[in-house]
Structure formats: structure tokens, C-alpha cells
Design an enzyme around this catalytic site. Structure first.
Site, short mmCIF file in Angstrom:
data_model
loop_
_atom_site.label_atom_id
_atom_site.label_comp_id
_atom_site.label_asym_id
_atom_site.label_seq_id
_atom_site.Cartn_x
_atom_site.Cartn_y
_atom_site.Cartn_z
N CYS A 251 -40.07 55.01 -20.99
CA CYS A 251 -40.39 54.96 -19.56
C CYS A 251 -39.16 55.23 -18.69
CB CYS A 251 -41.06 53.62 -19.24
SG CYS A 251 -42.04 53.61 -17.73
N HIS A 252 -38.70 54.23 -17.93
CA HIS A 252 -37.54 54.40 -17.06
C HIS A 252 -36.22 54.11 -17.79
CE1 HIS A 252 -40.62 54.20 -13.94
NE2 HIS A 252 -39.74 54.75 -13.12
#
Length: 181
Positions: free
Chosen positions: A110-111
Site C-alpha cells: 500500500c503506502h
């Protein structure tokens, strides 16, 4: 199988996406590994389900107390606030870079690749992430692709990246394969 390999899960005191912590954690345990929760502060970390507070989890050790040499691999869960905090912490960034310097596998979802940019370890690597990181990763020298999971071996170590919680099944399998190698 991982047969007792210890895997560091690095998270900030607040802001980790709960599913991106707990699902890979379960996968490591089921594969015979020993996950350890590492943070910048001792105590407990606050997880989130998107923007809502979720569970809290006990920290096993701080980045000041451990080194990459203590682990067989590194898992970096996402959440927006989690990697943003970690990339501003010199000890956390150095901890991440040390896994690359040692040639140990790293998984990020994800991030979490924001922290990889800060550690300056994505140049020349193929990666994926949450789509909003695409430009940041390209500007840091990575080749960004939109796939549920990317396993890159073009570098000193195996790097597994994934886009989002919906990709956890494929991510977990690729992560376990990398940590088991």
C-alpha cells in the site's frame, strides 16, 4: 516453510492499516515464522481501519533496540500515516536500508513504499503500491506497475510490493515465498 525465521514488522506508533499488519502477521506465523512488532516507541501501536481507529498491538522492541542482523526479513505494512511518520524517523529509515544492505528480503504494501523512497532503495527496481505513490516512486527511479503483487529480484535482495488490502492473499503468498527462500 519459514521454520523459526524471525521477521520484523516495522510500524509507527499510530496509523498502520490493521489488515495490512494482522493478515501478513498470521501468514508468517502459519508458515512457521516468528513475527516481531518493531516501532519507534515502546508500548502499544494504534492500528486503523482506513480512517477509523481499530485495535492496538504490543510493541516487541524499538528500532533503537534491534538491528537488521536480528531478523531474516522485513515487513512494512501500509496505512497513510504509518509510512509518512516512519520516513521522518532517521533510525527507522536506517533500519530499512540495513535490510537492503544485508541482502535480506523486504515486503511492503500500500503506502509503505514511501519509506523505501526515503531509504533510497527503489532506484532500478520494479514495484507497485497504492496508486497515489506512482509518481513519487517513478521520481525515485523505480519502475511502477499496476499489479496486485510484484516480486523484484533486480537488486541486492528480493523486494515484494503490493497495492492494497484487497491484494493481501497474493501479497502474503509472495511474502512467505520470499522469506522462506
Amino acid at each position: 516453510m519459514m521454520h523459526g525465521k524471525t521477521i520484523a514488522f516495522l510500524v509507527a506508533p499510530e496509523g498502520v492499516e490493521e489488515a495490512e499488519l494482522t493478515e501478513p502477521w498470521k501468514s508468517v506465523k502459519q508458515a512457521g515464522g516468528a513475527p516481531r512488532l518493531i516501532s519507534t516507541d515502546s508500548g502499544r501501536v494504534q492500528a486503523f481501519n482506513h480512517l477509523d481507529k481499530a485495535g492496538t498491538f504490543a510493541v516487541d522492541a524499538t528500532v533503537q533496540e534491534v538491528s537488521a542482523a536480528d531478523f531474516a526479513g522485513l515487513m512494512l505494512p501500509g496505512g497513510v500515516a504509518n509510512p509518512d511518520f516512519l520516513r521522518m524517523n532517521d533510525k527507522a529509515v536506517r533500519f530499512i536500508r540495513d535490510f537492503f544492505d544485508a541482502g535480506k528480503p523486504v515486503a511492503a504494501i500500500c503506502h509503505a513504499p514511501w519509506t523505501l523512497i526515503e531509504a533510497d532503495v527503489v532506484r532500478g527496481r520494479m514495484v507497485t503500491s497504492w496508486p497515489s505513490l506512482r509518481t513519487d516512486l517513478r521520481n525515485a527511479g523505480a519502475e511502477w506497475v499496476d499489479r496486485e503483487v510484484v516480486v523484484c529480484t533486480a537488486g541486492p535482495n528480493m523486494l515484494v510490493t503490493s497495492r492494497r488490502p484487497d491484494d493481501l492473499k497474493a501479497f502474503d503468498q509472495a511474502m512467505i515465498d520470499a522469506f522462506s527462500a
